[in-house]
Design an enzyme around this catalytic site. Structure first.
Site, PDB file in Angstrom:
ATOM      1  N   ASP A   1       0.815  -1.220   0.000  1.00 57.23           N
ATOM      2  CA  ASP A   1       0.000   0.000   0.000  1.00 57.23           C
ATOM      3  C   ASP A   1       0.845   1.265   0.000  1.00 57.23           C
ATOM      4  O   ASP A   1       0.327   2.350  -0.232  1.00 57.23           O
ATOM      5  CB  ASP A   1      -0.902   0.015   1.242  1.00 57.23           C
ATOM      6  CG  ASP A   1      -2.266  -0.589   0.959  1.00 57.23           C
ATOM      7  OD1 ASP A   1      -2.733  -0.466  -0.178  1.00 57.23           O
ATOM      8  OD2 ASP A   1      -2.845  -1.175   1.888  1.00 57.23           O
ATOM      9  N   CYS A   2       2.096   1.131   0.314  1.00 57.85           N
ATOM     10  CA  CYS A   2       2.948   2.306   0.458  1.00 57.85           C
ATOM     11  C   CYS A   2       3.806   2.605  -0.766  1.00 57.85           C
ATOM     12  O   CYS A   2       4.568   3.562  -0.762  1.00 57.85           O
ATOM     13  CB  CYS A   2       3.838   2.158   1.690  1.00 57.85           C
ATOM     14  SG  CYS A   2       2.888   2.150   3.198  1.00 57.85           S
TER      15      CYS A   2
END
Lengths: 814, 814
Positions: free
Chosen positions: A487-488
């Site tokens: 997600d990063c």
């Protein structure tokens, strides 16, 4: 340094000193009423939704740490001395202390100056209440005049509003006290039809419901003025902060013991039957009085506890192993399986790190979690799959999160996390392999919960696969969207404003940045899907899928291979990420694991080469870090990954979720020793002896262990609610121990350490108990299989005839 | 019972014991850097926005109460004894203690065993930092070996995220320490260009930046292990919770004193000049080093404090009175005016009851607040008016709230609070009457901040009035919309689900429910508008406005008069609310005040009758309650008002905002005694002697005092940020003392108690200082006016010629 020991016999972890490096928590409840409880009785309870139905108040990141919970005070009325038998909140040194965390219960026991006290906390199955079963014993040589005080602080239901809207909330608190039972009914007068109650089995010598009346102004939970004085004030809360406090006076002769039960419960009345008498403002208590009466009896509480023990025992007994390694045994047999069930119950909602007011259910999270619990609660796994699929969109894309209560997709977060759809394929495949329930593929499931849009679940899977096929970038690799599994890694969101979401502030068209990871995942999911298609007799579809996978593989070899490892992605400028060309972030763990799991590089040495690179560049004694070198600064074109200080979280932390992918990959190239070595590095039980470094609970996985670039290398964070649980379980049980459900039966193909002589296992599979014995005859991974004494070709145990309940499996490894 | 005394000479409130019933707070800062500080040094600081730029962490509704703030510890190194000179957090009993709250500063002083310590907290004008100026004195007969520890806990900027997103936030904390200065730079590596710093004027014997290193595990602010041990650990925070702690060792001879200054500041660097050297990750500190050096010098700090004193002195000096009543004097001269300025600075953002993460600026709130500060900061009042008008919509309606940082309307709350637009007329009218600045009416202001939509402000006012004219219901009264002034009377929102907003969950068409209150407000605003129109020479418009008002009046007499008072509203079924026909909520305070202020019933005895009813049915010794009888249950068709327990908030609490409307109405019917009696009932200074009942600060108004139906009748809540401040100021200064700005000059028409012999006042008005002396010659309210010794007709002091700076006004009352 250890702060406790494993009691494998009782399936408990026994904490032997209260001042653990962090609160070491456990979970109460497994249906609708839940709580977290620390080893010193800190924590809170909620009904279904930890934000909207918070029953007790808890202050996260509190000072002192973990202050607030289910506290009992004992007061020696002769001396006036008082203390907490759970150490917190008084923190008075105890002569003896233990906390036993078991599955769904915790027992905190202590002794001080000859006063023994033990409290068992648990939630009876089928009930919306928790039991605190307190036993006090006088181990002195003389009579003991004791007062017992219980205490909890009520939350005004909505945990977020409760911690922010004081101009209203300080005026709304209301309680009723009847027969010694404290009823918390804030906002019950208006739109709520639920209330909480706090009851006591003994005659009550007093109560308090107003926090400041109990504590005294400017005093803390460590020294309530009521406890100091030895007498409750019978306060009634009007606004401010309602609490629940009972006082029970007990005289104990030498050797005498006494049990006092406290119940904290939640109840909903029908909207048209809230008050008794009707028209009054008094809570209708008819239904709860029966429940209260029941569980205030020790025999009933004991019986309920036995039922709970049996429930968990049966769940865990479905898969037991006996290997030469105790860390493997206790994690597989007890704690990892238990943690899988907790992720089933909680998703990412409530832990010591998850405040319960944040995220909804993750689409990707939930599909992966399922891999860890499908064998324990297959019926509920089926329900979860259908819920998830119903939040999928017609495009095949998926809401990244959905709300558990409404089962609707979260519009604020939205879609376009381009890996999301593929995980559904893995979950459904795992479900069918476990259960043989092919009917799930024909279940009619809507898109975006829109009535009328239903198709068979199978078509959802087809659209999931097609979603990737239709979204490829300049190199032919899958477009990454807002983010893939990581997600990063935000390649389409160039965020320069603090406070913006790195994921949802998308400001690039998204037609360039590509993910090698999704390519690997596509290979995994595509092959699973082809297997399903073939098994359903659709060989054309299966061939088409395999050809799509092979096409993707070719692209990966051409554009995703960096020479000694798989690249991670291409950025919005078409430049590689996770390449020797980069100055930082040259190699990432995710594509190495996932591509090899997808079968890439197994034939031509690339897999071995990639794993060698992982070992040389990413592996540390505390686990395998996510990438190297860590990002030393923020890169606008990379996003959140570079927002973390080096060594933490995705920026070169040991993001434990990814480690089992490497373990699996190592088994696929036949490296049993290396796979199990990696397994042990992050195995919490193995790390128990360095608890002063690890700091988190030694019985459950954490999301992250600080990487080698961090000042606190080896320190774990974000324990309990992490996909790490499911994937480690898959890695150890299905790949290292090699006991793997397939469409055709249970496969047994261990890739275990060379030094192991073998292992045993019991596995309940499709209603049949498999007794498996693996014996090593040689150093390799070649298997010979006997079923009920009969030699069988291959490594899959054929499904027995209907009615057969037990199968003996013997495997020789050479 | 009192907990302190007023020091009117120094314009301070002096708290003489630390354990006030609630934290008694004050505000630091008046430009961009702000803080709240309690009498025991609790509280927090922020830059501009209390949610998005929170500098220090504060836990609302904490246990112990108000734990967390700007704490100093003293440690006697000979005995090892340590304590807090502000009492909290150690709560060690002090030999002497005082807290002096002044305007924009607080001084907390104490003595223990011959160690005197005094800390002055303030924010220098023009700077983004706060000064803690500590003086320690050795009053013992022997040398003193002392260690001083400072401490603050940093917030990770976004206060909401800081209290919920731990899975990220526990890994992001970062600091730098250089030359004893602690720099808090969490997320500075990525998108933030701001950081905080904490500096100390003395040589530092150690520091700590990791909370648990300072406190020790499971320990609170009351007993940090570092302070107990007497030595900082020089910890560097990596994630978790960064703090700032300095240690200074001091040896003091008998009688010797020493000053140590701590600075806590905030700084923003240019985005392209964040690091020094460029390319590094080290904060560019060049700009702040200069500032730090400056304010660490005692003379500079003293000078800055003197500037601050002067700033506030000049603001307050603009209006001073000398009446026979000390409570009137000190509230008008000091505290009420100060509170008005705080509402200007804070709106409803940060107090002990407002958590700083909630509401934006209220449209209605801000327009009313302005009435209280327009004479002190007219230029900034002008700016505020233009900001407000720019959030008005083309329809004349207004966003109910807007965001201070962006100045955009809040879409989530939206519009259709049908009283909102009319308040703008009152604000603009007050501004012109105060300043004579007619040019504001020609200022070009957009609608909904849309470029290109600009019209003169005057047209905004016209649209405001028209908004009501165009939205009338079945009786010809104004439709109420989502709510009128009383946000909790929700006649178009039948809400049955907990957690729904009572205001925004509108589910009725809104074509039936009407507000008598808005009718009264329309009369007020319509007359103001007519006065403006007439003064601009547009007599036709003025006549039209008056005829619209008269039409509205006729409707009110026909449908809004209940026989002995004004009705409140009509509900969605067309039934009256606030009528003898109702079982509960028969009479409301709001329409009595507002209709009479609008001139209704002044000629025919209805006003007197209504006020008589107020006195009989609503007035209590603690103030006038909002309605009677209180709602004993929740009514779906009434909304939030009936959600509160009886006696609290809008459900028959003493909602102090409304009381001055009745005071004003009483003056309009000539009842000076009654008006001032009501004034005294809620006057905080007057209530000082019952502080154990009132509980809130005795120097500022609270939003609410519990009504007679409440168990805690007389208890104040929600102090500081309330429209109560402005309206009480208007009532006492403009109507009771009668010194009222008009378009033509300063009017002096007192309606004071019969027993008063008169009063004096100094008023700065349009650049001229008016020395006013009122002398009572008879028992009534008839006035005779002399200006500079010359008798003048009427009661308005004509504007003097340009250049005149002083005017003597003498009024005889008979």
């Amino acid at each position: 340094m250890k702060f406790g020991t494993f009691d494998d016999q009782n399936r408990e972890y026994v904490i032997t000193r209260p001042d653990t490096p962090l609160p070491w928590i456990n979970y109460l409840g497994c249906e609708a009423y839940f709580g977290i409880i620390s080893n010193t009785a800190g924590g809170y309870s909620f009904y279904q939704d930890p934000r909207l139905r918070r029953i007790t108040r808890y202050r996260y990141n509190n000072v002192p740490m973990d202050m607030g919970g289910r506290y009992i005070y004992l007061r020696d009325n002769t001396s006036g001395e008082f203390w907490s038998p759970s150490w917190q909140p008084t923190r008075k040194p105890l002569d003896e202390y233990t906390c036993r965390h078991g599955q769904g219960y915790s027992i905190i026991s202590s002794s001080l100056k000859g006063v023994f006290a033990s409290t068992r906390y648990f939630v009876p199955m089928g009930e919306n209440l928790e039991v605190w079963q307190l036993t006090v014993r006088n181990d002195r040589g003389e009579a003991l005049d004791l007062s017992v005080f219980s205490s909890i602080e009520f939350c005004l239901w909505d945990a977020l509003d409760d911690s922010s809207n004081f101009q209203r909330n300080f005026s709304t608190g209301q309680v009723e006290v009847e027969d010694g039972v404290i009823y918390h009914k804030t906002e019950y007068r208006e739109r709520r039809n639920h209330f909480a109650y706090f009851a006591c089995s003994a005659e009550v010598a007093g109560f308090d419901t107003q926090r400041e009346a109990f504590l005294g102004a400017y005093r803390g939970w460590d020294s309530p003025q009521v406890v100091e004085a030895g007498q409750c004030s019978n306060s009634i809360a009007y606004g401010w902060s309602p609490v629940g406090v009972h006082q029970v006076n007990v005289t104990l002769q030498p050797g005498e013991e006494r049990q006092v039960i406290f119940l904290l419960g939640y109840h909903e009345n029908p909207a048209d039957d809230k008050f008794d008498p009707p028209g009054s403002q008094t809570i209708n208590k008819r239904a709860v009085k029966t429940v209260i009466r029941r569980y205030l009896q020790a025999e009933e509480a004991d019986r309920a506890f036995a039922v709970l023990k049996t429930y968990w025992g049966e769940l865990l007994d479905r898969f037991q192993v006996e290997t030469p390694d105790e860390h493997t045994n206790r994690m597989v047999n007890i704690w990892n399986a238990y943690q899988n069930m907790i992720t089933f119950n909680m998703s990412r909602s409530a832990s010591y790190f998850e405040s319960g007011i944040g995220r909804g259910m993750g689409y990707r999270d939930s599909n992966q979690d399922l891999l860890g619990f499908v064998h324990m609660v297959p019926e509920r796994a089926r329900e979860r799959i259908l819920d998830l699929a119903a939040t999928q969109m017609a495009s095949g894309g998926a809401y990244h999160q959905y709300q558990q209560l409404t089962k609707r997709g979260n519009d604020a977060v939205g879609s376009n996390f381009n890996d999301d759809p593929l995980w559904l394929v893995l979950a459904v495949s795992a479900y069918i392999k476990e259960t043989g329930d092919w009917s799930i593929l024909d279940a009619m499931v809507p898109y975006d919960n829109q009535p009328g849009s239903e198709t068979p679940l199978y078509e959802h899977l087809q659209r999931s696969v097609r979603y990737t096929v239709e979204r490829k970038g300049p190199h032919g690799l899958p477009l990454i969207g807002r983010a893939d599994w990581n997600d990063c890694l935000n390649l389409n969101c160039f965020s320069s404003e603090p406070g913006q979401s790195f994921q949802t502030t998308t400001n690039k068209e998204g037609k360039v940045a590509e993910s090698v990871f999704i390519a690997g995942l596509f290979a995994v999911a595509g092959r699973e899907m082809a297997e399903l298609a073939a098994a359903r007799g659709n060989s054309a579809e299966a061939r088409e899928l395999i050809s799509q996978v092979e096409e993707m593989e070719a692209v990966v070899y051409q554009h995703g291979w960096d020479g000694a490892w798989f690249r991670r992605a291409y950025d919005d400028f078409g430049r590689p990420i996770g390449s020797a060309q980069n100055e930082e972030g040259q190699i990432f763990i995710e594509p190495q694991g996932m591509c090899i799991m997808g079968g890439l590089g197994l034939d031509d040495g690339k897999a071995e080469q990639a794993l060698k690179s992982v070992g040389e560049r990413l592996a540390t004694m505390h686990g395998i870090v996510l990438q190297q070198p860590a990002y030393s600064q923020y890169y606008l074109h990379l996003g959140e990954i570079s927002s973390y200080p080096p060594g933490y979280k995705e920026n070169a932390g040991i993001f434990c979720h990814t480690n089992p992918w490497i373990m699996i990959a190592e088994t696929l190239v036949g490296h049993g020793d290396q796979a199990h070595d990696y397994y042990l590095r992050i195995n919490p039980s193995r790390r128990e002896e360095i608890s002063e470094v690890h700091r988190g609970e030694p019985y459950v996985y954490s999301q992250m262990i600080a990487g080698r670039d961090a000042a606190t290398h080896g320190e774990a964070k974000n324990s309990w609610l992490t996909g790490t649980a499911a994937w480690n379980y898959v890695a150890i049980t299905q790949y290292i121990l090699g006991i793997q459900p397939t469409l055709k039966g249970l496969k047994v193909a261990p890739v275990i350490p060379a030094a192991w002589k073998g292992f045993k296992s019991t596995r309940l599979y499709r209603g049949v108990t498999y007794q498996i014995e693996v014996e090593r005859k040689g150093p390799g991974n070649l298997t010979r299989l006997w079923v009920n004494g009969q030699a069988v070709e291959g490594n899959v145990v054929p499904l027995p005839e209907t009615g057969v309940k037990d199968v003996q499996v013997k495997v020789e490894l050479a």
